[in-house]
Design a protein around this motif. Structure first.
Motif, short mmCIF file in Angstrom:
data_model
loop_
_atom_site.label_atom_id
_atom_site.label_comp_id
_atom_site.label_asym_id
_atom_site.label_seq_id
_atom_site.Cartn_x
_atom_site.Cartn_y
_atom_site.Cartn_z
N ARG A 12 30.73 35.07 41.34
CA ARG A 12 29.86 34.10 42.00
C ARG A 12 29.57 32.93 41.07
NH1 ARG A 12 27.28 39.34 43.75
NH2 ARG A 12 26.00 39.18 41.89
N GLU A 13 29.04 31.89 41.66
CA GLU A 13 28.72 30.66 40.91
C GLU A 13 27.86 30.96 39.68
OE1 GLU A 13 29.21 26.56 40.49
OE2 GLU A 13 29.87 27.61 42.29
N HIS A 14 26.88 31.83 39.83
CA HIS A 14 25.97 32.09 38.71
C HIS A 14 26.65 32.87 37.57
CE1 HIS A 14 25.22 36.06 40.62
NE2 HIS A 14 24.97 36.44 39.39
N ASP A 15 27.87 33.36 37.79
CA ASP A 15 28.63 34.05 36.75
C ASP A 15 29.38 33.10 35.83
OD1 ASP A 15 28.09 36.74 37.70
OD2 ASP A 15 29.58 36.39 39.28
N LEU A 16 29.51 31.85 36.23
CA LEU A 16 30.43 30.94 35.55
C LEU A 16 30.13 30.72 34.08
CD1 LEU A 16 31.30 28.26 38.23
CD2 LEU A 16 32.59 30.29 37.53
N GLU A 17 28.88 30.56 33.71
CA GLU A 17 28.56 30.33 32.30
C GLU A 17 28.96 31.54 31.46
OE1 GLU A 17 24.61 29.41 29.71
OE2 GLU A 17 24.82 28.34 31.62
N MET A 18 28.64 32.74 31.94
CA MET A 18 28.98 33.97 31.24
C MET A 18 30.50 34.13 31.13
SD MET A 18 28.16 37.79 32.73
CE MET A 18 29.07 37.44 34.25
N VAL A 19 31.21 33.91 32.23
CA VAL A 19 32.67 34.06 32.24
C VAL A 19 33.32 33.05 31.31
CG1 VAL A 19 34.75 33.88 33.69
CG2 VAL A 19 32.75 35.16 34.51
N LEU A 20 32.81 31.83 31.29
CA LEU A 20 33.35 30.82 30.40
C LEU A 20 33.19 31.23 28.94
CD1 LEU A 20 34.68 28.06 29.96
CD2 LEU A 20 32.38 27.06 30.03
N LYS A 21 32.05 31.80 28.60
CA LYS A 21 31.83 32.29 27.23
C LYS A 21 32.88 33.35 26.88
CE LYS A 21 28.54 34.78 24.39
NZ LYS A 21 27.45 35.73 24.44
N TRP A 22 33.12 34.27 27.79
CA TRP A 22 34.12 35.32 27.54
C TRP A 22 35.50 34.70 27.41
CZ3 TRP A 22 32.75 38.93 32.22
CH2 TRP A 22 31.48 39.47 32.03
N ARG A 23 35.84 33.80 28.33
CA ARG A 23 37.17 33.20 28.37
C ARG A 23 37.45 32.37 27.12
NH1 ARG A 23 41.21 31.40 27.79
NH2 ARG A 23 42.82 30.76 29.23
N ASN A 24 36.42 31.74 26.57
CA ASN A 24 36.59 30.92 25.39
C ASN A 24 36.53 31.71 24.09
OD1 ASN A 24 37.17 28.40 26.45
ND2 ASN A 24 35.03 27.79 26.61
N ALA A 25 36.25 33.00 24.16
CA ALA A 25 36.24 33.82 22.94
C ALA A 25 37.63 33.80 22.30
CB ALA A 25 35.83 35.26 23.28
N GLU A 26 37.66 33.69 21.00
CA GLU A 26 38.93 33.56 20.29
C GLU A 26 39.89 34.72 20.59
OE1 GLU A 26 40.54 33.07 15.73
OE2 GLU A 26 38.50 32.44 16.20
N LEU A 27 39.38 35.94 20.64
CA LEU A 27 40.25 37.09 20.92
C LEU A 27 40.87 37.03 22.31
CD1 LEU A 27 38.18 40.02 19.36
CD2 LEU A 27 40.37 39.13 18.55
N VAL A 28 40.15 36.48 23.28
CA VAL A 28 40.69 36.34 24.64
C VAL A 28 41.70 35.20 24.68
CG1 VAL A 28 40.10 35.81 27.05
CG2 VAL A 28 38.64 37.36 25.71
N ARG A 29 41.32 34.05 24.14
CA ARG A 29 42.23 32.88 24.15
C ARG A 29 43.54 33.18 23.45
NH1 ARG A 29 40.70 28.64 21.22
NH2 ARG A 29 39.00 29.71 20.21
N ALA A 30 43.51 34.04 22.45
CA ALA A 30 44.73 34.36 21.69
C ALA A 30 45.80 35.00 22.56
CB ALA A 30 44.38 35.28 20.53
N CYS A 31 45.40 35.60 23.68
CA CYS A 31 46.36 36.30 24.53
C CYS A 31 46.57 35.63 25.88
CB CYS A 31 45.89 37.74 24.72
SG CYS A 31 45.88 38.67 23.19
N MET A 32 46.05 34.43 26.05
CA MET A 32 46.17 33.71 27.32
C MET A 32 47.16 32.56 27.18
SD MET A 32 44.00 35.36 29.20
CE MET A 32 42.98 34.63 30.44
N TYR A 33 47.77 32.18 28.30
CA TYR A 33 48.66 31.02 28.28
C TYR A 33 47.88 29.77 27.91
CZ TYR A 33 52.45 33.57 30.69
OH TYR A 33 53.45 34.43 31.03
N THR A 34 46.74 29.57 28.54
CA THR A 34 45.88 28.42 28.25
C THR A 34 44.95 28.83 27.13
OG1 THR A 34 45.96 27.77 30.56
CG2 THR A 34 44.23 26.79 29.23
N ASP A 35 45.13 28.25 25.97
CA ASP A 35 44.34 28.74 24.83
C ASP A 35 43.38 27.70 24.25
OD1 ASP A 35 46.30 27.17 23.68
OD2 ASP A 35 47.10 28.74 22.41
#
Length: 185
Positions: A12-35
């Motif tokens: 949901r919309e109210h999840d976006l800030e939390m999800v962005l924090k997770w998505r921008n974590a270095e360990l996550v970005r290291a394994c994503m196409y968009t880093d």
């Protein structure tokens, strides 16, 4: 820990800030196409497009009502009954076994709720730990895209994996017992 301790719900919309924090974590970005570090503006634009796309489903995984990760299904092809998927955890809540639990819930959702015949994924070849986890759940390698994605100044291989509904059905019960056995952590 029991299966009922966990659930998947729509993002949901109210999840976006939390999800962005997770998505921008270095360990996550290291394994994503968009880093690159994603801005909130870029993230909101992605979510608006994703919500309007009937060929995608974006879910939050919760443990006892607390969000711990994201599961995405994209390129859902109803005619051929297949889709691509991926997931990531909140690195701060990535306690032992949570990746397996999210994978179990995601496969259940793919085959029981979305009624897919085939679930596909792609991951970097260097992500050996996750590839091993996917294989534990019955995924098989379907190929390798050599030197496929530029990552940190170097072209990396990408492994293509997939699992069919009948393969999931064969392993589902045993994996449920393994994922949801009593854990102290």
């Amino acid at each position: 820990m029991e299966k009922n301790d966990f659930c998947l719900r729509k993002m949901r919309e109210h999840d976006l800030e939390m999800v962005l924090k997770w998505r921008n974590a270095e360990l996550v970005r290291a394994c994503m196409y968009t880093d690159h570090l994603i801005s909130m503006e870029e993230h909101r634009a992605w979510f608006a497009k994703a919500k309007a796309d009937p060929a995608s489903v974006h879910l939050i995984c919760e443990e006892h009502g607390v969000a711990i990760g994201v599961v995405n299904f994209v390129q859902i092809d109803r005619k051929n009954s297949k889709a691509f998927w991926g997931y990531y955890l909140d690195v701060e809540k990535a306690r032992r076994g949570r990746g397996s639990i999210m994978e179990y819930l995601a496969l259940d959702y793919a085959f029981d709720t979305l009624r897919l015949r085939k679930l596909c994924g792609e991951l970097f070849a260097f992500n050996e730990h996750v590839l091993k986890l996917h294989k534990k759940f019955g995924f098989r390698e379907e190929g390798c895209f050599r030197s496929h994605v530029l990552k940190n100044g170097r072209y990396e291989d990408v492994v293509s994996i997939a699992i069919f509904d009948e393969e999931w059905a064969l392993n589902r019960e045993g994996l449920m017992k393994a994922c949801f056995r009593d854990r102290t952590t």
